[in-house]
Design a protein around this motif. Structure first.
Motif, PDB file in Angstrom:
ATOM      1  N   ALA A 169       0.831  -1.192   0.000  1.00  0.00           N
ATOM      2  CA  ALA A 169       0.000   0.000   0.000  1.00  0.00           C
ATOM      3  C   ALA A 169       0.869   1.248   0.000  1.00  0.00           C
ATOM      4  O   ALA A 169       1.817   1.372   0.761  1.00  0.00           O
ATOM      5  N   GLY A 170       0.516   2.184  -0.852  1.00  0.00           N
ATOM      6  CA  GLY A 170       1.235   3.441  -0.891  1.00  0.00           C
ATOM      7  C   GLY A 170       2.541   3.365  -1.684  1.00  0.00           C
ATOM      8  O   GLY A 170       3.278   4.334  -1.739  1.00  0.00           O
ATOM      9  N   VAL A 171       2.886   2.204  -2.250  1.00  0.00           N
ATOM     10  CA  VAL A 171       4.124   2.068  -2.997  1.00  0.00           C
ATOM     11  C   VAL A 171       3.782   1.592  -4.404  1.00  0.00           C
ATOM     12  O   VAL A 171       3.959   0.438  -4.753  1.00  0.00           O
ATOM     13  N   ASP A 172       3.237   2.476  -5.221  1.00  0.00           N
ATOM     14  CA  ASP A 172       2.902   2.158  -6.596  1.00  0.00           C
ATOM     15  C   ASP A 172       4.188   2.075  -7.409  1.00  0.00           C
ATOM     16  O   ASP A 172       5.203   2.689  -7.055  1.00  0.00           O
ATOM     17  N   PRO A 173       4.164   1.307  -8.500  1.00  0.00           N
ATOM     18  CA  PRO A 173       5.357   1.236  -9.343  1.00  0.00           C
ATOM     19  C   PRO A 173       5.786   2.624  -9.810  1.00  0.00           C
ATOM     20  O   PRO A 173       5.011   3.370 -10.399  1.00  0.00           O
ATOM     21  N   VAL A 174       7.037   2.976  -9.517  1.00  0.00           N
ATOM     22  CA  VAL A 174       7.555   4.280  -9.928  1.00  0.00           C
ATOM     23  C   VAL A 174       8.927   4.062 -10.546  1.00  0.00           C
ATOM     24  O   VAL A 174       9.547   3.017 -10.399  1.00  0.00           O
ATOM     25  N   ALA A 175       9.384   5.070 -11.257  1.00  0.00           N
ATOM     26  CA  ALA A 175      10.688   4.975 -11.910  1.00  0.00           C
ATOM     27  C   ALA A 175      11.805   5.079 -10.878  1.00  0.00           C
ATOM     28  O   ALA A 175      11.707   5.799  -9.889  1.00  0.00           O
ATOM     29  N   LEU A 176      12.867   4.335 -11.123  1.00  0.00           N
ATOM     30  CA  LEU A 176      14.035   4.391 -10.254  1.00  0.00           C
ATOM     31  C   LEU A 176      14.750   5.719 -10.478  1.00  0.00           C
ATOM     32  O   LEU A 176      15.035   6.112 -11.607  1.00  0.00           O
ATOM     33  N   THR A 177      15.062   6.431  -9.389  1.00  0.00           N
ATOM     34  CA  THR A 177      15.705   7.740  -9.482  1.00  0.00           C
ATOM     35  C   THR A 177      17.071   7.719  -8.804  1.00  0.00           C
ATOM     36  O   THR A 177      17.437   6.758  -8.119  1.00  0.00           O
ATOM     37  N   PHE A 178      17.794   8.807  -8.970  1.00  0.00           N
ATOM     38  CA  PHE A 178      19.089   8.935  -8.302  1.00  0.00           C
ATOM     39  C   PHE A 178      18.926   8.894  -6.784  1.00  0.00           C
ATOM     40  O   PHE A 178      19.767   8.329  -6.079  1.00  0.00           O
ATOM     41  N   ASP A 179      17.855   9.508  -6.288  1.00  0.00           N
ATOM     42  CA  ASP A 179      17.615   9.498  -4.839  1.00  0.00           C
ATOM     43  C   ASP A 179      17.466   8.076  -4.316  1.00  0.00           C
ATOM     44  O   ASP A 179      17.941   7.752  -3.221  1.00  0.00           O
TER      45      ASP A 179
END
Length: 340
Positions: A169-179
């Motif tokens: 929950a709350g962790v939808d697929p997102v792009a990998l970033t430098f952070d």
């Protein structure tokens, strides 16, 4: 080395496939079953040491990024029920140890009791030989116990909640970033350093959770993590636990006979009862109660909770408190064992 890497790749693929077809805790179970197959086929591969600590740190960092400051107030609410279940767990461990000694007919008392101390498996195994216990039998029994729990609890929890392989929950697929890269690199490196300087039970997991929270909350303000990162961490834990259950472990358990299966079955039954007591004393769901108190390893149950979207930060926190508490009482337990 080549075989170890090949097994990891196959396990990651199996975890991805299980998750893709919506098997409960698919990443974890797919990799675990793959590890079991190779372990029983005499793969001769072990990931103990820094590889396992690296996997713990990855899972811990992921869990830490999900934490919020509200969690600290929530944990205090559950300390009372946790203490009650800890006492019950320790008492059950002594009863099961006595039954194992009486029923096996071949184990000495200390070996039987060390087999049934419910928690801190690596610490228990490492000191067992110092007290005239057969550390090979102790290691086999604890390996079987943890493998059994990790194997069946995700299926039961997933079917119970009918959640299959959904994301946290709350962790939808997102792009990998430098952070993300910077956070995981810093957290895993610092967790390894702290664990080498100040050793604690499940230290790599604990340090990574704390550092993940601090970096995610106050340094990079990370709000989402690619879901496959959590899956990879779960798969690594799964395969590294699975390969431990090899033919040698199976042969040693067979020497004890049906008694070993019976005691392991009683361990499972007691865990469900302990979770029921925790559930009665708190407002937590039964599945989260089970994941929080079952004596199956803080890392393994944290990864399972993460995979099933069952309050992974809370489960990890309570599991770590449970393991540290048992480790803190270990001198008393050993004092009692010496006198039985």
């Amino acid at each position: 080395m080549v075989r170890a890497v090949a097994i990891l790749i196959l396990s990651l693929f199996a975890g991805w496939l299980f998750n893709y077809i919506n098997v409960p805790a698919g990443w974890l179970l797919g990799a675990l079953l793959t590890g079991l197959l190779f372990g029983l086929a005499r793969s001769g591969v072990s990931y103990d040491g820094w590889p396992f600590k690296l996997a713990l740190s990855l899972v811990g960092a992921n869990i830490g990024l999900l934490m919020t400051t509200d969690l600290f107030a929530i944990i205090g609410i559950y300390l009372g029920p946790l203490i009650v279940t800890l006492i019950l767990t320790l008492l059950a461990g002594f009863v099961l140890g006595w039954l194992l000694y009486r029923w096996s007919g071949i184990l000495n008392k200390r070996t039987a009791f060390f087999c049934c101390i419910p928690g801190g498996a690596s610490e228990i195994i490492s000191v067992s030989s110092e007290y005239d216990a057969d550390e090979r039998i102790v290691a086999a029994f604890h390996t079987a116990r943890i493998t059994l729990f990790v194997l069946h609890i995700p299926f039961l929890a997933g079917v119970w909640n009918n959640r299959g392989g959904e994301a946290v929950a709350g962790v939808d697929p997102v792009a990998l970033t430098f952070d993300h890269v910077a956070t995981f690199t810093f957290v895993i490196t610092l967790a390894a350093l702290l664990n080498s300087l100040f050793k604690l039970p499940a230290g790599a997991l604990l340090y990574a959770i704390v550092l993940g929270f601090l970096f995610g909350e106050y340094v990079f303000q990370i709000e989402g993590v690619p879901s496959y990162i959590g899956g990879i961490g779960q798969a690594l834990i799964g395969v590294m636990v699975g390969v431990r259950f090899d033919r040698t472990t199976l042969i040693r358990l067979k020497k004890i006979g049906k008694v070993s299966a019976g005691i392991l079955g009683l361990f499972v039954a007691f865990s469900f009862l302990s979770a029921y007591v925790f559930w009665l004393l708190s407002d937590m769901s039964y599945i989260v109660s089970l994941l929080s108190v079952v004596p199956a390893g803080a890392a393994e149950m944290s990864a399972t909770a993460f995979a099933l979207n069952q309050e992974p930060t809370l489960v990890a926190s309570l599991q770590i408190i449970r393991v540290i508490s048992i480790f803190a009482t270990l001198p008393l337990l050993l004092w009692v064992i010496r006198r039985v």
